[in-house]
Structure formats: C-alpha cells, structure tokens
Design a protein around this motif. Structure first.
Motif, PDB file in Angstrom:
ATOM      1  N   LEU A  76     -23.948 -12.288  53.046  1.00  0.00           N
ATOM      2  CA  LEU A  76     -23.839 -10.872  53.396  1.00  0.00           C
ATOM      3  C   LEU A  76     -24.519  -9.987  52.363  1.00  0.00           C
ATOM      4  CD1 LEU A  76     -20.124 -10.857  54.640  1.00  0.00           C
ATOM      5  CD2 LEU A  76     -22.183 -10.529  56.032  1.00  0.00           C
ATOM      6  N   GLN A  77     -24.439 -10.383  51.100  1.00  0.00           N
ATOM      7  CA  GLN A  77     -25.156  -9.635  50.066  1.00  0.00           C
ATOM      8  C   GLN A  77     -26.655  -9.732  50.284  1.00  0.00           C
ATOM      9  OE1 GLN A  77     -23.358 -11.421  46.461  1.00  0.00           O
ATOM     10  NE2 GLN A  77     -22.820  -9.324  45.867  1.00  0.00           N
ATOM     11  N   ALA A  78     -27.112 -10.929  50.672  1.00  0.00           N
ATOM     12  CA  ALA A  78     -28.544 -11.136  50.915  1.00  0.00           C
ATOM     13  C   ALA A  78     -29.030 -10.280  52.079  1.00  0.00           C
ATOM     14  CB  ALA A  78     -28.815 -12.612  51.191  1.00  0.00           C
ATOM     15  N   GLN A  79     -28.114  -9.984  52.998  1.00  0.00           N
ATOM     16  CA  GLN A  79     -28.456  -9.139  54.148  1.00  0.00           C
ATOM     17  C   GLN A  79     -28.456  -7.660  53.794  1.00  0.00           C
ATOM     18  OE1 GLN A  79     -25.854 -10.135  57.420  1.00  0.00           O
ATOM     19  NE2 GLN A  79     -26.208 -12.346  57.149  1.00  0.00           N
ATOM     20  N   GLY A  80     -28.076  -7.351  52.566  1.00  0.00           N
ATOM     21  CA  GLY A  80     -28.115  -5.959  52.117  1.00  0.00           C
ATOM     22  C   GLY A  80     -26.778  -5.238  52.121  1.00  0.00           C
ATOM     23  N   LEU A  81     -25.699  -5.938  52.484  1.00  0.00           N
ATOM     24  CA  LEU A  81     -24.394  -5.297  52.481  1.00  0.00           C
ATOM     25  C   LEU A  81     -23.875  -5.170  51.051  1.00  0.00           C
ATOM     26  CD1 LEU A  81     -22.689  -7.052  55.515  1.00  0.00           C
ATOM     27  CD2 LEU A  81     -23.495  -4.697  55.380  1.00  0.00           C
ATOM     28  N   THR A  82     -23.349  -4.014  50.727  1.00  0.00           N
ATOM     29  CA  THR A  82     -22.847  -3.771  49.382  1.00  0.00           C
ATOM     30  C   THR A  82     -21.384  -4.187  49.257  1.00  0.00           C
ATOM     31  OG1 THR A  82     -22.086  -1.525  49.875  1.00  0.00           O
ATOM     32  CG2 THR A  82     -24.392  -1.791  49.193  1.00  0.00           C
ATOM     33  N   GLU A  83     -20.909  -4.265  48.031  1.00  0.00           N
ATOM     34  CA  GLU A  83     -19.510  -4.613  47.783  1.00  0.00           C
ATOM     35  C   GLU A  83     -18.591  -3.577  48.413  1.00  0.00           C
ATOM     36  OE1 GLU A  83     -16.772  -4.800  43.816  1.00  0.00           O
ATOM     37  OE2 GLU A  83     -18.556  -6.080  43.820  1.00  0.00           O
ATOM     38  N   ALA A  84     -18.975  -2.311  48.295  1.00  0.00           N
ATOM     39  CA  ALA A  84     -18.168  -1.234  48.875  1.00  0.00           C
ATOM     40  C   ALA A  84     -18.075  -1.373  50.393  1.00  0.00           C
ATOM     41  CB  ALA A  84     -18.757   0.127  48.500  1.00  0.00           C
ATOM     42  N   GLN A  85     -19.176  -1.745  51.026  1.00  0.00           N
ATOM     43  CA  GLN A  85     -19.172  -1.921  52.485  1.00  0.00           C
ATOM     44  C   GLN A  85     -18.290  -3.089  52.893  1.00  0.00           C
ATOM     45  OE1 GLN A  85     -23.491  -2.187  52.903  1.00  0.00           O
ATOM     46  NE2 GLN A  85     -23.508  -0.256  54.084  1.00  0.00           N
ATOM     47  N   LEU A  86     -18.324  -4.164  52.112  1.00  0.00           N
ATOM     48  CA  LEU A  86     -17.493  -5.321  52.433  1.00  0.00           C
ATOM     49  C   LEU A  86     -16.006  -5.012  52.241  1.00  0.00           C
ATOM     50  CD1 LEU A  86     -19.628  -8.186  50.864  1.00  0.00           C
ATOM     51  CD2 LEU A  86     -19.346  -7.631  53.287  1.00  0.00           C
ATOM     52  N   LYS A  87     -15.694  -4.181  51.277  1.00  0.00           N
ATOM     53  CA  LYS A  87     -14.302  -3.783  51.076  1.00  0.00           C
ATOM     54  C   LYS A  87     -13.781  -2.972  52.255  1.00  0.00           C
ATOM     55  CE  LYS A  87     -14.086  -3.771  46.016  1.00  0.00           C
ATOM     56  NZ  LYS A  87     -13.840  -2.961  44.797  1.00  0.00           N
ATOM     57  N   GLU A  88     -14.669  -2.327  52.952  1.00  0.00           N
ATOM     58  CA  GLU A  88     -14.286  -1.503  54.105  1.00  0.00           C
ATOM     59  C   GLU A  88     -14.437  -2.246  55.422  1.00  0.00           C
ATOM     60  OE1 GLU A  88     -16.620   2.009  53.878  1.00  0.00           O
ATOM     61  OE2 GLU A  88     -15.636   2.784  52.072  1.00  0.00           O
ATOM     62  N   SER A  89     -14.903  -3.488  55.371  1.00  0.00           N
ATOM     63  CA  SER A  89     -15.106  -4.265  56.588  1.00  0.00           C
ATOM     64  C   SER A  89     -13.829  -5.011  56.963  1.00  0.00           C
ATOM     65  CB  SER A  89     -16.239  -5.281  56.387  1.00  0.00           C
ATOM     66  OG  SER A  89     -16.258  -6.226  57.440  1.00  0.00           O
ATOM     67  N   PRO A  90     -13.187  -4.657  58.079  1.00  0.00           N
ATOM     68  CA  PRO A  90     -11.965  -5.354  58.505  1.00  0.00           C
ATOM     69  C   PRO A  90     -12.205  -6.846  58.718  1.00  0.00           C
ATOM     70  CG  PRO A  90     -12.235  -3.301  59.713  1.00  0.00           C
ATOM     71  CD  PRO A  90     -13.525  -3.551  58.988  1.00  0.00           C
ATOM     72  N   GLU A  91     -13.382  -7.179  59.258  1.00  0.00           N
ATOM     73  CA  GLU A  91     -13.685  -8.570  59.549  1.00  0.00           C
ATOM     74  C   GLU A  91     -13.775  -9.396  58.261  1.00  0.00           C
ATOM     75  OE1 GLU A  91     -15.432  -6.003  60.661  1.00  0.00           O
ATOM     76  OE2 GLU A  91     -14.874  -5.985  62.799  1.00  0.00           O
ATOM     77  N   PHE A  92     -14.497  -8.866  57.283  1.00  0.00           N
ATOM     78  CA  PHE A  92     -14.642  -9.616  56.035  1.00  0.00           C
ATOM     79  C   PHE A  92     -13.313  -9.701  55.295  1.00  0.00           C
ATOM     80  CE2 PHE A  92     -15.336 -10.074  51.501  1.00  0.00           C
ATOM     81  CZ  PHE A  92     -16.148 -11.210  51.466  1.00  0.00           C
ATOM     82  N   GLN A  93     -12.566  -8.615  55.278  1.00  0.00           N
ATOM     83  CA  GLN A  93     -11.276  -8.617  54.580  1.00  0.00           C
ATOM     84  C   GLN A  93     -10.330  -9.641  55.193  1.00  0.00           C
ATOM     85  OE1 GLN A  93     -10.556  -6.782  51.675  1.00  0.00           O
ATOM     86  NE2 GLN A  93     -12.777  -6.583  51.860  1.00  0.00           N
ATOM     87  N   GLN A  94     -10.322  -9.721  56.508  1.00  0.00           N
ATOM     88  CA  GLN A  94      -9.453 -10.692  57.174  1.00  0.00           C
ATOM     89  C   GLN A  94      -9.889 -12.117  56.851  1.00  0.00           C
ATOM     90  OE1 GLN A  94      -6.669  -9.975  58.760  1.00  0.00           O
ATOM     91  NE2 GLN A  94      -6.243 -12.156  59.148  1.00  0.00           N
ATOM     92  N   PHE A  95     -11.198 -12.347  56.869  1.00  0.00           N
ATOM     93  CA  PHE A  95     -11.726 -13.671  56.555  1.00  0.00           C
ATOM     94  C   PHE A  95     -11.384 -14.060  55.117  1.00  0.00           C
ATOM     95  CE2 PHE A  95     -15.470 -16.185  54.962  1.00  0.00           C
ATOM     96  CZ  PHE A  95     -15.136 -17.367  55.597  1.00  0.00           C
TER      97      PHE A  95
END
Length: 240
Positions: free
Chosen positions: A169-188
């Motif tokens: 996900l980082q390689a795709q350009g998603l930031t740490e802040a975006q991942l913290k706000e992603s319900p899908e990633f947080q659940q995973f």
C-alpha cells in the motif's frame, strides 16, 4: 496516562521493559530510592491481606491492569501504578509504531491483549505461611513462553501478511495517515495482530513463593508488599 487505557501488544517487549521495576513501595517503578519499611512489630498491622497485595503487584507487572480489591490491598495509588506503566508501555507503543494503527485501533487491540493475558495466565495467590512480620504467599500462574513467542513473532503468517500489505500500500502511494483512516486496513491489521496474540505459546502452570514485608504507603498506612518485586516481575513475564 490512565490506568485502564493501556497500549500493549508484544509480550516479548513487555517482558524486556519490566526488568528494573521497583522503587517506593516497590510499586512506583524506576530508580526511586527505596525507603526502609517500618518494623512490622512496632506499627499498626498492615491493611488488607498479603495474598491480594501480591496479586496486585503480579497483575501490574504482567499486564498493567489491577483489580480494585487487589489495588486497595496493596495501597497503590494511581500515581504509583502510572509510574510502572510508563516504563512498561513506552517500548510497547514503539513496537506498535511499525504499523499505522489509529488511536481507536490501538485501544481496541489493547483491550483484547490484556483480556488474553488475564484469562490465559489465570493468576492465583494463597497464603502459605501466615506470619505477622513476613507472610509467605504462593503465586500461581500460566505464563507466556518467551522463546516460543519470539519465534511466533518471526514466522506468524498473519503478521507477515500484514507487513506485506502495508509495504504494498505504501508502494501504491498511500500514506500512513491515510491508512490510519482506512476502515478496511484497520480491520485487517486488528484481525492479523489478534490472531498473532492468540498463538502465544504458554508454559505449564507454575508457582512462586513470595515473601512479603510491611511497607508504608503514600497515605501513611502500612501495606504488604513483596520483599523481592523483581522476582515477581520475572515470574509473571515468563523470564528465567
């Protein structure tokens, strides 16, 4: 830092950071200078019972949450507890920082982690020698196998998958802040870490004889405390 808002996940880190706990009343932690307890025969009998006091220290060193009746028996204040927690929790928080977990996810994972240890360890304390000066308490618990837990951390498929997903996900350009706000990633992330925690290997149930002494609490009253809190800390964290 509130007593019941803990940030913990990796048992190995917990064991390492507990080394060195001690201090005033042997509950304050850090390098605080120890005060010589008043001789038990010259002061009022300690408040509470030795077995519940020992459980308070064991719970604090094992997973940071103390049952109210045990806390009262040990005469621990919130300040006493927080001083130990600061030492225990800081390296654990650092361990969590390898994953972009939101504050809410950390709190939820912490509750599961503490609940896992509380149930799995099943700590019990019974008075083995009822002595007016130095009672002896038998502390029994099922502790985490530290060597096994370290191996699980290195090979656990769920943690590996979480690390791979994070990297992609980082390689795709998603930031740490975006991942913290992603319900899908947080659940995973929560599910992956929870599965890892549930794989902690346990040692067979074992016991430790804890000799107690009377110490003066912040309120001026006397309470029972382990003469060797380091031994209690090492025992409940599965250290040899």
């Amino acid at each position: 830092m509130l007593r019941k808002v803990l940030f913990g996940a990796l048992t190995l880190m917990l064991a390492l950071c507990l080394v060195g706990c001690g201090g005033k009343k042997d509950a304050a932690g850090g390098d605080a200078k120890k005060e010589e307890p008043k001789a038990a025969e010259t002061v009022k009998a300690p408040e509470g019972s030795a077995d519940k006091a020992v459980l308070a220290y064991a719970q604090l060193y094992a997973y940071g949450v103390i049952e109210d009746e045990n806390q009262a028996a040990a005469g621990m204040t919130e300040k006493d507890i927080e001083q130990v927690q600061d030492q225990v929790l800081s390296p654990i928080v650092d361990a969590f920082k390898q994953y972009p977990l939101s504050d809410e996810s950390v709190a939820e994972m912490t509750g599961k982690y503490v609940g896992k240890l509380h149930t799995a360890m099943d700590m019990k304390a019974t008075i083995k020698k009822d002595d007016a000066t130095n009672p002896v308490v038998e502390l029994t618990a099922t502790t985490i196998n530290q060597e096994g837990a370290a191996k699980v951390a290195e090979t656990n498929e769920d943690l590996v998958a979480l690390g791979v997903a994070y990297g992609e996900l980082q390689a795709q350009g998603l930031t740490e802040a975006q991942l913290k706000e992603s319900p899908e990633f947080q659940q995973f992330a929560l599910e992956s870490i929870d599965k890892y925690i549930n794989e902690f290997p346990l040692n067979p149930e074992s016991s430790l004889e804890v000799t107690c002494q009377a110490v003066e609490g912040s309120d001026g009253k006397m309470y029972w405390a382990p003469k060797d809190p380091q031994a209690v800390a090492k025992f409940v964290t599965g250290q040899k």
